[in-house]
Design a protein around this motif. Structure first.
Motif, mmCIF file in Angstrom:
data_model
loop_
_atom_site.group_PDB
_atom_site.id
_atom_site.type_symbol
_atom_site.label_atom_id
_atom_site.label_comp_id
_atom_site.label_asym_id
_atom_site.label_seq_id
_atom_site.Cartn_x
_atom_site.Cartn_y
_atom_site.Cartn_z
ATOM 1 N N SER A 43 0.864 -1.186 0.000
ATOM 2 C CA SER A 43 0.000 0.000 0.000
ATOM 3 C C SER A 43 0.894 1.227 0.000
ATOM 4 O O SER A 43 1.681 1.422 0.918
ATOM 5 N N LEU A 45 -2.066 9.543 4.103
ATOM 6 C CA LEU A 45 -3.410 9.461 4.687
ATOM 7 C C LEU A 45 -4.468 10.191 3.877
ATOM 8 O O LEU A 45 -5.557 9.659 3.622
ATOM 9 N N ILE A 67 -7.465 1.729 3.190
ATOM 10 C CA ILE A 67 -6.707 1.475 4.411
ATOM 11 C C ILE A 67 -7.214 0.210 5.095
ATOM 12 O O ILE A 67 -6.428 -0.653 5.514
ATOM 13 N N ARG A 68 -8.533 0.072 5.183
ATOM 14 C CA ARG A 68 -9.104 -1.123 5.808
ATOM 15 C C ARG A 68 -8.756 -2.384 5.023
ATOM 16 O O ARG A 68 -8.478 -3.441 5.604
ATOM 17 N N GLU A 117 2.533 4.415 5.163
ATOM 18 C CA GLU A 117 1.966 4.417 6.512
ATOM 19 C C GLU A 117 1.066 3.210 6.774
ATOM 20 O O GLU A 117 1.164 2.560 7.816
ATOM 21 N N THR A 118 0.186 2.925 5.833
ATOM 22 C CA THR A 118 -0.784 1.855 6.046
ATOM 23 C C THR A 118 -0.100 0.494 6.096
ATOM 24 O O THR A 118 -0.374 -0.323 6.981
ATOM 25 N N TYR A 119 0.794 0.253 5.147
ATOM 26 C CA TYR A 119 1.519 -1.017 5.122
ATOM 27 C C TYR A 119 2.356 -1.182 6.391
ATOM 28 O O TYR A 119 2.322 -2.238 7.037
#
Length: 289
Positions: A98, A102, A110-111, A155-157
């Motif tokens: 990902s 943000l 993100i989910r 960030e998400t990963y």
């Protein structure tokens, strides 16, 4: 791992084996004498896996397993244990990248990343634990240095990998009381199709980045430098095999000197200033604006 009568060195189930680390680990484990159940989300993408197995002269039990489908994965794990009479190890490898910050990602994106990288990994672990308890086996999960050091535009990963890291670090002593060894393998950059599978459209990303365009441009320019010292999937697979064979493996294992130094820097950086100062440089001139 203790050798198991009737099943070579034991039965190991590996997720995410269509390419990269998963494929390399499946082939390496089979060559080392394990009975390997190589699973992947889409069986139509098993061509490279079958070719690699044929070239190595090994046999794999290839099965569908989508780690985001809990009922399906629970059934598959149970079917494997029933078919072989045991399950001695699981290698959690399946995951998804990902890239984006943000404000540039939707909450659904993100989910979805957490669903695969965190919840899917934990669901496989939960399904496997009763069988691993019976065999006094082990769980090996492919983490990332990103689970230790947060990285811009990842960030998400990184957050999902950090969640896996924290969960398994918490689980490890509990699992040990019932005879299950838990380890996490932390690669740095790896030359594999995992990065390609993120399907980055760089011009489109930059066009849509708005106020983040300078920072994203700096990051995308830095990425090739990061991958200049990347490992091959086979090198990471060799570390996984070492962990499987080690009678008493550590919880956390880095796969290269680069990864060791990267993780060590974070663990010694109590206030986080050194890490943030380093990763800020990845954004180029935008970091000074």
């Amino acid at each position: 791992m203790v050798e198991k009568a009737g099943s070579a060195r034991g039965v190991v189930l590996i997720t995410g084996t269509s390419s990269g680390i998963g494929l390399a680990t499946a082939v390496a484990a089979a060559r080392a004498g394990y009975t390997v159940v190589a699973t992947l989300r889409d069986p139509e993408r098993a061509g490279a896996l079958r070719t690699a197995a044929d070239e190595a002269g090994v046999t794999l039990d290839i099965r569908r397993l989508d780690i985001t489908e809990e009922t399906s994965l629970t059934d598959t794990v149970a079917e494997v244990a029933a078919a072989y009479g045991r399950l001695d190890a699981v290698v959690n490898n399946a995951g998804a990248g990902s890239v984006g910050t943000l404000e540039l990602l939707t909450m659904d994106q993100i989910r979805a990343a957490f669903e695969t990288n965190f919840f899917g990994t934990i669901a496989v672990t939960r399904a496997a634990l009763p069988h691993l308890r019976s065999s006094r086996g082990r769980l090996v999960t492919i983490g990332s240095i990103g689970g230790i050091v947060g990285q811009p535009f990842n960030e998400t990963y990184c957050a999902a990998k950090a969640a896996v890291e924290a969960y398994l670090e918490s689980l490890a002593p509990v699992a040990d009381t019932v005879g299950v060894t838990v380890s996490i393998v932390e690669p740095g950059p790896v030359l594999s199709s995992f990065v390609d599978n993120i399907d980055l459209d760089r011009p489109a990303m930059l066009a849509a980045a708005g106020p983040y365009t300078p920072a994203l441009g700096g990051y995308l320019e830095y990425v090739p430098e990061m991958f200049a010292s990347a490992q091959t999937p086979e090198e990471v697979a060799a570390t996984v095999l070492d962990v499987l064979a080690d009678p008493a493996p550590p919880f956390r294992v880095q796969t290269s000197q680069f990864a060791k130094e990267f993780v060590a820097g974070k663990l010694a950086d109590l206030d986080g200033s050194a890490v943030v100062s380093t990763t800020r440089k990845w954004l180029g001139a935008a970091s000074a604006e």
